[in-house]
Design a protein around this motif. Sequence first.
Motif, short mmCIF file in Angstrom:
data_model
loop_
_atom_site.label_atom_id
_atom_site.label_comp_id
_atom_site.label_asym_id
_atom_site.label_seq_id
_atom_site.Cartn_x
_atom_site.Cartn_y
_atom_site.Cartn_z
N GLN A 98 2.20 -108.42 -55.58
CA GLN A 98 2.55 -108.12 -56.97
C GLN A 98 3.62 -107.04 -57.03
O GLN A 98 4.58 -107.12 -57.81
CB GLN A 98 1.31 -107.68 -57.74
CG GLN A 98 0.33 -108.80 -58.05
CD GLN A 98 0.81 -109.70 -59.19
OE1 GLN A 98 1.90 -109.55 -59.71
NE2 GLN A 98 -0.03 -110.66 -59.57
N LEU A 109 6.89 -108.51 -55.91
CA LEU A 109 7.47 -109.37 -56.94
C LEU A 109 8.10 -108.54 -58.06
O LEU A 109 9.19 -108.86 -58.55
CB LEU A 109 6.39 -110.30 -57.50
CG LEU A 109 6.85 -111.43 -58.41
CD1 LEU A 109 7.79 -112.37 -57.68
CD2 LEU A 109 5.63 -112.21 -58.93
N CYS A 110 7.42 -107.47 -58.46
CA CYS A 110 7.94 -106.61 -59.53
C CYS A 110 9.18 -105.84 -59.09
O CYS A 110 9.99 -105.43 -59.94
CB CYS A 110 6.86 -105.63 -59.99
SG CYS A 110 5.47 -106.42 -60.82
N PRO A 159 16.01 -112.20 -60.04
CA PRO A 159 15.20 -113.33 -59.57
C PRO A 159 16.03 -114.36 -58.81
O PRO A 159 17.07 -114.81 -59.29
CB PRO A 159 14.64 -113.92 -60.87
CG PRO A 159 14.74 -112.81 -61.86
CD PRO A 159 15.94 -112.02 -61.48
N ALA A 162 12.21 -115.62 -55.00
CA ALA A 162 11.34 -114.88 -55.91
C ALA A 162 10.58 -115.83 -56.82
O ALA A 162 9.39 -115.62 -57.09
CB ALA A 162 12.17 -113.91 -56.74
N LEU A 212 7.86 -117.42 -54.83
CA LEU A 212 6.77 -116.47 -54.65
C LEU A 212 5.92 -116.35 -55.91
O LEU A 212 4.69 -116.36 -55.85
CB LEU A 212 7.33 -115.10 -54.26
CG LEU A 212 6.33 -113.96 -54.12
CD1 LEU A 212 5.32 -114.26 -53.03
CD2 LEU A 212 7.05 -112.64 -53.82
N GLU A 213 6.57 -116.27 -57.06
CA GLU A 213 5.84 -116.12 -58.31
C GLU A 213 4.99 -117.35 -58.61
O GLU A 213 3.83 -117.25 -59.03
CB GLU A 213 6.82 -115.87 -59.45
CG GLU A 213 6.15 -115.61 -60.80
CD GLU A 213 7.14 -115.27 -61.88
OE1 GLU A 213 6.70 -114.85 -62.97
OE2 GLU A 213 8.37 -115.43 -61.65
N LEU A 255 2.06 -117.56 -55.96
CA LEU A 255 1.48 -116.27 -55.58
C LEU A 255 -0.01 -116.34 -55.20
O LEU A 255 -0.39 -115.80 -54.16
CB LEU A 255 1.69 -115.26 -56.72
CG LEU A 255 1.28 -113.82 -56.40
CD1 LEU A 255 2.07 -113.28 -55.22
CD2 LEU A 255 1.49 -112.92 -57.62
#
Length: 270
Positions: free
Chosen positions: A39, A42-43, A48, A52, A55-56, A59
């Motif tokens: 997390q 990702l943040c 993006p 990314a 991954l999101e 996740l």
Amino acid sequence: MNPKLIKNTFPKILTLLCFLALPALFYVLTAYLTAAVFQVLLCSIENPSNAARFLETNLPIIYSGCAAIFTLSILGPLYRSLKKNGSLPASSKRRFPVSGYLYVIAFGALGAIFFNLFMELSRLPELLPTSGTIEAAAGDVNPPLHFLVVCLILPSAEELVFRGFGYFGLRRLFSPIFTSVFTAALFGIFHGNAPQTFYGFCMGLLLAHATEHCWNLTFPLLFHWAANLTSFFFLQDPAGQPLLYSIPILGLSGMGCVWLFYRIKNCNGL
């Protein structure tokens, strides 16, 4: 309090803690920590990219798979070490015929079919919440990644924790019935929601049965792989099957489970 009772109780409590509670807690904490790391990662991505977005979208599957792999890499060598020094009982040295392996695989597949259809026909998932699970969050995940993690990696880590450490560890001091029920209950709770707790408990009892009578981690592992593979490929939406089709399959799979239950119970005759 009776000193003899304390003397007899303390080793059992210590066994429950060391061989079941702590490995399960290690796995859970690893999953939470891995999720938190991903997390944050990702943040931290400002622009993006395709990676990314991948991954999101994936996740829950990615962090679950990473947590399972980390658990296997840490607890796997520890498991082998404890077996080598006698802290965990040695696996059966008997060579099983091919039919024995096929029975256990069929046992896992039919168990998955029976309990999945039973849950859907009983409307249990509609009565109890299912949010917060990997399956609920995995709507548009990458299919090959989903298959690899859910069908192969997660079952391997779960069997190491709940049958490798849990069942074999507890059986040194507890009866087969207590060990089966206790490990199955914790295995069900581990899944994190009410319907999957019921399903996990029932499948945990079948896994304990295979473990007890074959006395080798290979057999519950094959069972678990077969069960998850069956759910992945053939039971994506059991509720969507016609009722006339589901009820005979439910009955046939149940009868198959009963027959295989006794075949595995008498595994010396396999």
